[in-house]
Design a protein around this motif. Structure first.
Motif, PDB file in Angstrom:
ATOM      1  N   GLU A 181     -10.424  15.838  -4.320  1.00  0.00           N
ATOM      2  CA  GLU A 181     -10.394  14.568  -3.584  1.00  0.00           C
ATOM      3  C   GLU A 181     -11.419  13.623  -4.201  1.00  0.00           C
ATOM      4  O   GLU A 181     -12.615  13.747  -3.962  1.00  0.00           O
ATOM      5  N   HIS A 206      -9.266   6.331  -9.611  1.00  0.00           N
ATOM      6  CA  HIS A 206      -9.107   6.719  -8.208  1.00  0.00           C
ATOM      7  C   HIS A 206      -8.470   8.099  -8.110  1.00  0.00           C
ATOM      8  O   HIS A 206      -8.615   8.769  -7.091  1.00  0.00           O
ATOM      9  N   LYS A 250       0.835  -1.219   0.000  1.00  0.00           N
ATOM     10  CA  LYS A 250       0.000   0.000   0.000  1.00  0.00           C
ATOM     11  C   LYS A 250       0.857   1.251   0.000  1.00  0.00           C
ATOM     12  O   LYS A 250       1.800   1.353   0.784  1.00  0.00           O
ATOM     13  N   CYS A 295     -12.417  10.585  -3.629  1.00  0.00           N
ATOM     14  CA  CYS A 295     -13.339  10.151  -2.567  1.00  0.00           C
ATOM     15  C   CYS A 295     -12.788  10.608  -1.226  1.00  0.00           C
ATOM     16  O   CYS A 295     -13.367  11.424  -0.553  1.00  0.00           O
ATOM     17  N   GLY A 296     -11.614  10.103  -0.876  1.00  0.00           N
ATOM     18  CA  GLY A 296     -11.050  10.372   0.437  1.00  0.00           C
ATOM     19  C   GLY A 296     -11.516   9.292   1.403  1.00  0.00           C
ATOM     20  O   GLY A 296     -12.695   8.926   1.418  1.00  0.00           O
ATOM     21  N   LYS A 346      -3.464  17.619  -1.397  1.00  0.00           N
ATOM     22  CA  LYS A 346      -4.031  17.506  -0.050  1.00  0.00           C
ATOM     23  C   LYS A 346      -4.124  18.838   0.688  1.00  0.00           C
ATOM     24  O   LYS A 346      -4.602  18.883   1.827  1.00  0.00           O
ATOM     25  N   GLY A 355      -4.771   5.262  -0.808  1.00  0.00           N
ATOM     26  CA  GLY A 355      -6.136   4.766  -0.696  1.00  0.00           C
ATOM     27  C   GLY A 355      -6.522   3.716  -1.725  1.00  0.00           C
ATOM     28  O   GLY A 355      -7.403   2.888  -1.467  1.00  0.00           O
ATOM     29  N   ASN A 415     -16.459   5.110  -2.164  1.00  0.00           N
ATOM     30  CA  ASN A 415     -15.756   4.039  -1.463  1.00  0.00           C
ATOM     31  C   ASN A 415     -16.441   3.785  -0.126  1.00  0.00           C
ATOM     32  O   ASN A 415     -17.237   4.600   0.348  1.00  0.00           O
ATOM     33  N   ARG A 463      -0.841  11.763   2.625  1.00  0.00           N
ATOM     34  CA  ARG A 463       0.296  12.037   1.772  1.00  0.00           C
ATOM     35  C   ARG A 463       0.461  13.556   1.772  1.00  0.00           C
ATOM     36  O   ARG A 463      -0.542  14.284   1.737  1.00  0.00           O
ATOM     37  N   ASP A 465       3.030   5.031   8.881  1.00  0.00           N
ATOM     38  CA  ASP A 465       2.887   4.191  10.064  1.00  0.00           C
ATOM     39  C   ASP A 465       1.407   3.867  10.274  1.00  0.00           C
ATOM     40  O   ASP A 465       0.637   4.702  10.753  1.00  0.00           O
ATOM     41  N   ASP A 490      -6.408   0.310  -0.215  1.00  0.00           N
ATOM     42  CA  ASP A 490      -7.510   0.014   0.713  1.00  0.00           C
ATOM     43  C   ASP A 490      -8.728  -0.482  -0.071  1.00  0.00           C
ATOM     44  O   ASP A 490      -9.382  -1.456   0.316  1.00  0.00           O
ATOM     45  N   GLY A 538       6.610  10.144   7.980  1.00  0.00           N
ATOM     46  CA  GLY A 538       6.802   8.720   7.736  1.00  0.00           C
ATOM     47  C   GLY A 538       5.474   8.071   7.415  1.00  0.00           C
ATOM     48  O   GLY A 538       4.458   8.759   7.239  1.00  0.00           O
TER      49      GLY A 538
HETATM   50  N1  LIG Z   1       1.754   8.560   6.535  1.00  0.00           N
HETATM   51  C1  LIG Z   1       0.781   7.664   6.562  1.00  0.00           C
HETATM   52  N2  LIG Z   1       0.831   6.646   7.438  1.00  0.00           N
HETATM   53  C2  LIG Z   1      -0.163   5.710   7.473  1.00  0.00           C
HETATM   54  N3  LIG Z   1      -1.234   5.728   6.658  1.00  0.00           N
HETATM   55  C3  LIG Z   1      -1.311   6.721   5.763  1.00  0.00           C
HETATM   56  C4  LIG Z   1      -0.333   7.731   5.668  1.00  0.00           C
HETATM   57  N4  LIG Z   1      -0.682   8.582   4.677  1.00  0.00           N
HETATM   58  C5  LIG Z   1      -1.840   8.133   4.184  1.00  0.00           C
HETATM   59  N5  LIG Z   1      -2.229   7.003   4.834  1.00  0.00           N
HETATM   60  C6  LIG Z   1      -3.404   6.179   4.560  1.00  0.00           C
HETATM   61  O1  LIG Z   1      -3.514   6.049   3.139  1.00  0.00           O
HETATM   62  C7  LIG Z   1      -4.888   6.136   2.763  1.00  0.00           C
HETATM   63  C8  LIG Z   1      -5.102   7.398   1.950  1.00  0.00           C
HETATM   64  O2  LIG Z   1      -6.296   7.296   1.283  1.00  0.00           O
HETATM   65  P1  LIG Z   1      -7.071   8.554   0.683  1.00  0.00           P
HETATM   66  O3  LIG Z   1      -8.308   8.011   0.083  1.00  0.00           O
HETATM   67  O4  LIG Z   1      -7.273   9.556   1.762  1.00  0.00           O
HETATM   68  O5  LIG Z   1      -6.100   9.208  -0.359  1.00  0.00           O
HETATM   69  P2  LIG Z   1      -5.217   8.812  -1.678  1.00  0.00           P
HETATM   70  O6  LIG Z   1      -4.986  10.131  -2.300  1.00  0.00           O
HETATM   71  O7  LIG Z   1      -4.053   8.007  -1.302  1.00  0.00           O
HETATM   72  O8  LIG Z   1      -6.170   7.907  -2.577  1.00  0.00           O
HETATM   73  C9  LIG Z   1      -6.756   8.062  -3.885  1.00  0.00           C
HETATM   74  O9  LIG Z   1      -7.582   6.879  -4.043  1.00  0.00           O
HETATM   75  C10 LIG Z   1      -8.537   6.739  -2.990  1.00  0.00           C
HETATM   76  C11 LIG Z   1      -9.242   5.405  -3.202  1.00  0.00           C
HETATM   77  O10 LIG Z   1     -10.178   5.462  -4.213  1.00  0.00           O
HETATM   78  C12 LIG Z   1      -9.503   7.916  -2.958  1.00  0.00           C
HETATM   79  O11 LIG Z   1     -10.318   7.798  -1.813  1.00  0.00           O
HETATM   80  C13 LIG Z   1      -8.732   9.241  -2.904  1.00  0.00           C
HETATM   81  O12 LIG Z   1      -9.626  10.339  -2.992  1.00  0.00           O
HETATM   82  C14 LIG Z   1      -7.686   9.276  -4.013  1.00  0.00           C
HETATM   83  O13 LIG Z   1      -6.936  10.490  -3.988  1.00  0.00           O
HETATM   84  C15 LIG Z   1      -5.691   6.106   4.043  1.00  0.00           C
HETATM   85  O14 LIG Z   1      -5.957   4.774   4.380  1.00  0.00           O
HETATM   86  C16 LIG Z   1      -4.713   6.741   5.055  1.00  0.00           C
HETATM   87  O15 LIG Z   1      -4.989   6.362   6.370  1.00  0.00           O
END
Ligand SMILES: Nc1ncnc2c1ncn2[C@@H]1O[C@H](COP(=O)(O)OP(=O)(O)O[C@H]2O[C@H](CO)[C@@H](O)[C@H](O)[C@H]2O)[C@@H](O)[C@H]1O
Length: 476
Positions: free
Chosen positions: A375, A163, A15, A377-378, A303, A18, A246, A298, A354, A21, A352
């Motif tokens: 965003e 995504h 991973k 979805c988020g 963001k 998102g 999502n 990120r 985590d 996930d 980092g």
């Molecule tokens: N430093 C860190 N340590 C631990 N966990 C961290 C982290 N930084 C981020 N995460 C985790 O990574 C995931 C991020 O998911 P998001 O949906 O918020 O954004 P992302 O832009 O990556 O996804 C893209 O795809 C998803 C899925 O479709 C959409 O929801 C989104 O809008 C789109 O930008 C969450 O599970 C979050 O907890």
């Protein structure tokens, strides 16, 4: 129905954001509806070893420059097909890049994944399993619908989910034949994009159906401010485009049974106060009289972290605190570290990635901030809802579809679950943070809103039914 999901990452194996996930949650969400989904990803280092009951189901002596084998196995409750092609995926750095930047052969690395997925979709995987639908994700999956189109689909239908349209798989036109695309693919009605190739664009043109991860983002994508050059392509496919939110994987994200925290529920919030106190101690903060805001993200322009840096002084002066976890752009990391240096008792930053700490933050915060410029979805705002950590979000994309902003009307209708702001700039964000401080100070209203947020439906049940409906229409 049998569905082959094709992506570059998948929880619990690999991973970076998102995407993983969602790819990891979909099979479990669809299973109760009678769907049998396998997830196909590259066998990055360490992946094969994690597959139980591993069997080889497909091989190719020359997959984009070297031999490849696809292995089927189980991880948790998932059926995973890992594509082992050492010349493409056994690298010491990250999955997309190393210290020197993006791998120059990323187009071929993910073309290979798509090629193998299309072959398995067309001919079956050697164990008698042939999918009805190939469901590809983002630019890394973009060529899979195209290969089915150009090289035969065997009746398998295709779907592409966006995504994040910011990543478009753009590469030089000279790679056309190296990517095993026919000359006619270099056309503005196909992969051609301002003289280059875009694997995402080609996927959008050739997939039988397109989805994105929220209804608002589906509409936004047809506008230049959000479509990032692909708005025309998206608009031309409007009737095949669906916005499906999502969900939250409640096996991983539930405050009632989360091993990383002191558990709590909407009925008893005592554990939440414990988590807040522990978080303050863990981050070395002092007394935070107002709301403790958290960020898990990120650190990128998308963001809106730069907006947060600008809006912070007033929030801190009003009694707020901030605990943050993220990594990404050096400048943004630096800006947040500076803030922590100015207000050591109120602002703390961990740079980092985590996963357990992300859980402790979501559980211990009073509010989760998501000031994104766009965003799709988020997920973190939905984790926030689930954990009674009030989302403060820009009214864009899926943030707009999942959070009901507190206004006099929504509060008196007992509907508000968070705080929203628009336009997405530091002035509106500062205003939202002022509203956060005021709401947090009004204890009865705040507690009611926290409990209401925890009851919001953010599970996979509804979204899974929508996917199922589209799969059904595709194969009817
Ligand atoms: N430093 C860190 N340590 C631990 N966990 C961290 C982290 N930084 C981020 N995460 C985790 O990574 C995931 C991020 O998911 P998001 O949906 O918020 O954004 P992302 O832009 O990556 O996804 C893209 O795809 C998803 C899925 O479709 C959409 O929801 C989104 O809008 C789109 O930008 C969450 O599970 C979050 O907890």
């Amino acid at each position: 129905m049998r569905i082959l999901s094709v992506a570059s990452e998948c929880v619990p194996l690999v991973k970076t954001g998102g995407l993983a996930d969602v790819v990891g949650a979909l099979p479990g969400a669809l299973a109760p509806l009678g769907h049998d989904m396998r997830v196909m990803i590259p066998a990055y280092p360490g992946i094969l070893e994690k597959l139980r009951n591993r069997v080889e189901i497909w091989a190719d002596p020359d997959l984009f420059g070297g031999p490849a084998k696809a292995h089927l196995g189980r991880v948790a409750d998932l059926d995973v097909i890992a594509l082992d092609a050492p010349h493409l995926y056994r690298r010491d750095g990250g999955i997309y890049a190393d210290a020197g930047g993006d791998y120059p052969d990323n187009p071929e690395r993910f073309a290979a994944l798509c090629w193998a997925a299309a072959a398995i979709a067309r001919d079956g995987g050697g164990d008698g399993w042939t999918p009805d639908i190939l469901h590809a994700h983002d630019w890394q999956g973009g060529l899979a619908p195209a290969y089915l189109h150009y090289h035969g689909s065997g009746g398998t239908r295709s779907m592409l989910t966006i995504h994040n349209i910011a990543f478009q798989g753009i590469t030089g036109a000279d790679r056309l034949s190296a990517l095993r695309l026919p000359p006619e693919a270099f056309d503005k009605e196909a992969a051609e994009y301002w003289g280059n190739l875009s694997t995402l664009k080609l996927g959008l043109v050739k997939a039988d159906a397109i989805t994105t991860v929220s209804p608002t983002y589906a509409e936004e994508l047809m506008r230049p401010e959000f479509g990032m050059g692909l708005e025309g392509v998206i608009a031309s496919r409007a009737k095949d485009l669906h916005g499906i939110l999502n969900g939250v994987d409640e096996a991983i994200w539930s405050p009632e049974h989360d091993d990383a925290i002191a558990p709590y529920s909407a009925r008893s919030l005592k554990g939440k106060a414990t988590n807040r106190a522990r978080l303050i101690a863990e981050f070395g903060l002092g007394d935070v009289p107002g709301p403790l805001a958290i960020v898990v993200s990120r650190l990128t322009w998308q963001k809106g972290i730069d907006l947060l840096a600008e809006a912070l002084p007033d929030f801190i002066a009003a009694g707020g605190g901030l605990a943050m976890l993220g990594s990404g752009d050096r400048d943004l990391e630096e800006a947040m570290r500076r803030a922590a240096h100015i207000w050591p008792d109120r602002v703390a930053v961990r740079v980092g990635y985590d996963e357990p700490l992300a859980h402790r933050l979501i559980a211990g915060g009073d509010a989760v901030l998501v000031p994104s410029r766009f965003e799709p979805c988020g997920l973190t705002q939905m984790y926030g809802l689930r954990y009674g950590t009030i989302p403060v979000v820009a009214a864009t994309g899926g943030l707009n579809d999942t959070v009901i902003g507190a206004t006099p009307a929504s509060l008196s209708a007992k509907a508000a679950t968070g705080i929203t702001f628009h336009p997405v700039d530091h002035i509106a964000l500062a205003g939202a943070l002022r509203r956060l401080v005021a709401l947090h100070a009004d204890r009865p209203v705040w507690t009611t809103m926290v409990k209401r947020a925890m009851k919001a439906d953010v599970g996979w049940h509804g979204p899974a039914a929508r996917y199922s409906e589209i799969y059904g229409n595709l194969t009817a």
